[in-house]
Write an enzyme that holds these catalytic residues in place. Structure first.
Site, short mmCIF file in Angstrom:
data_model
loop_
_atom_site.label_atom_id
_atom_site.label_comp_id
_atom_site.label_asym_id
_atom_site.label_seq_id
_atom_site.Cartn_x
_atom_site.Cartn_y
_atom_site.Cartn_z
N LYS A 176 -61.52 13.15 29.16
CA LYS A 176 -61.76 13.06 27.72
C LYS A 176 -60.90 14.07 26.95
O LYS A 176 -60.30 14.96 27.55
CB LYS A 176 -63.26 13.30 27.45
CG LYS A 176 -64.19 12.24 28.07
CD LYS A 176 -65.63 12.56 27.69
CE LYS A 176 -66.63 11.60 28.30
NZ LYS A 176 -68.03 11.91 27.87
N TYR A 186 -67.64 2.01 24.41
CA TYR A 186 -68.99 2.58 24.31
C TYR A 186 -69.98 1.62 23.65
O TYR A 186 -70.98 2.06 23.07
CB TYR A 186 -68.94 3.91 23.55
CG TYR A 186 -68.49 5.08 24.41
CD1 TYR A 186 -69.09 5.36 25.65
CD2 TYR A 186 -67.49 5.95 23.96
CE1 TYR A 186 -68.68 6.44 26.42
CE2 TYR A 186 -67.09 7.05 24.74
CZ TYR A 186 -67.69 7.29 25.97
OH TYR A 186 -67.31 8.37 26.73
N ASN A 241 -68.08 16.89 27.81
CA ASN A 241 -68.35 17.05 29.25
C ASN A 241 -67.21 16.54 30.12
O ASN A 241 -67.39 16.15 31.25
CB ASN A 241 -69.69 16.40 29.61
CG ASN A 241 -69.73 14.92 29.27
OD1 ASN A 241 -68.72 14.36 28.82
ND2 ASN A 241 -70.86 14.28 29.49
N HIS A 279 -65.36 10.79 31.85
CA HIS A 279 -66.13 9.54 31.89
C HIS A 279 -65.84 8.87 33.23
O HIS A 279 -64.70 8.89 33.69
CB HIS A 279 -65.69 8.60 30.76
CG HIS A 279 -66.22 7.20 30.95
ND1 HIS A 279 -67.47 6.83 30.53
CD2 HIS A 279 -65.69 6.12 31.59
CE1 HIS A 279 -67.69 5.57 30.89
NE2 HIS A 279 -66.62 5.12 31.53
N GLU A 298 -64.39 -2.03 32.11
CA GLU A 298 -63.66 -0.87 31.57
C GLU A 298 -62.22 -0.83 32.08
O GLU A 298 -61.30 -0.46 31.34
CB GLU A 298 -64.40 0.42 31.92
CG GLU A 298 -65.77 0.50 31.22
CD GLU A 298 -66.65 1.65 31.69
OE1 GLU A 298 -66.19 2.45 32.55
OE2 GLU A 298 -67.78 1.76 31.20
N1 UDP Z 1 -73.78 11.88 24.98
C1 UDP Z 1 -74.11 12.69 23.91
N2 UDP Z 1 -75.45 12.86 23.60
C2 UDP Z 1 -76.45 12.25 24.29
C3 UDP Z 1 -76.10 11.41 25.37
C4 UDP Z 1 -74.76 11.24 25.69
O1 UDP Z 1 -73.24 13.26 23.25
O2 UDP Z 1 -77.62 12.45 23.97
C5 UDP Z 1 -72.36 11.67 25.31
C6 UDP Z 1 -71.96 12.40 26.58
O3 UDP Z 1 -70.70 13.00 26.36
C7 UDP Z 1 -71.86 11.27 27.60
C8 UDP Z 1 -71.48 10.07 26.74
O4 UDP Z 1 -72.15 10.29 25.51
O5 UDP Z 1 -70.89 11.55 28.59
C9 UDP Z 1 -71.91 8.74 27.31
O6 UDP Z 1 -73.28 8.80 27.67
P1 UDP Z 1 -73.79 8.23 29.07
O7 UDP Z 1 -75.28 8.25 29.04
O8 UDP Z 1 -73.12 6.92 29.34
O9 UDP Z 1 -73.31 9.34 30.10
P2 UDP Z 1 -72.16 9.33 31.23
O10 UDP Z 1 -72.10 7.93 31.78
O11 UDP Z 1 -70.89 9.77 30.56
O12 UDP Z 1 -72.61 10.33 32.25
MG MG Z 2 -71.96 6.14 30.82
#
Ligand code: UDP
Ligand code: MG
Length: 138
Positions: free
Chosen positions: A11, A51, A114, A117, A128
């Site tokens: 990211k 997303y 974080n 992805h 994707e």
């Molecule tokens: N995210 C956020 N707040 C939340 C949940 C998710 O900012 O409460 C962001 C976080 O950076 C995450 C991304 O949205 O990586 C996508 O969320 P997902 O639940 O798909 O997590 P991932 O698959 O990336 O672990």
């Molecule tokens: Mg995810």
């Protein structure tokens, strides 16, 4: 043997902090193969497609702003059980819960920033990879 290909994004925070090489290196050391790599700035349209599952959630507007805020490194990564394997190298979504030894557990502190992805299922990986590598993979 279940050979899978998954979509990873380093990211904007990861690229900005100079951690793209570190992330790629962890995948390579684990034994996965790189099958595609693209450095690109994600458009708002592509972010919305990528997303789509999060549309309507409170964090969605900030998520789209963040993922379009600078270049990302999109990777197609292949190997034995790569979808789950890459997710476990990444660590839990919230770095507060990510274990040391994982990418997020070692390199991040904030949920919104974080670093990585990774596709979360075979269906997500297929969808994707099609978004980021529309011409297919070699
Ligand atoms: N995210 C956020 N707040 C939340 C949940 C998710 O900012 O409460 C962001 C976080 O950076 C995450 C991304 O949205 O990586 C996508 O969320 P997902 O639940 O798909 O997590 P991932 O698959 O990336 O672990
Ligand atoms: Mg995810």
């Amino acid at each position: 043997m279940t050979i899978e290909t998954t979509l990873v994004l380093v990211k904007p925070d990861g690229v900005r902090r100079g951690l793209a090489g570190e992330v790629v290196s962890r995948f390579e050391r684990r034994g996965y193969d790189l099958r595609g790599a693209r450095l690109l700035k994600i458009s708002r349209a592509l972010a919305a497609e990528h997303y789509a599952e999060h549309k309507g959630k409170p964090f969605y507007p900030d998520l789209v702003s963040f993922i379009t805020s600078g270049p990302v490194l999109a990777l197609a990564v292949r190997g034995e059980n790569a979808i789950l394997g890459i997710r476990s190298l990444m660590g839990a979504t919230n770095p507060a819960d990510s274990l040391p030894g994982t990418i997020r557990g070692d390199l991040a502190t904030e949920l919104a920033e974080n670093i990585v992805h990774g596709s979360d299922s075979r269906a997500s990986a297929k969808r994707e990879l099609g978004l980021f590598f529309p011409d297919g993979l070699v």
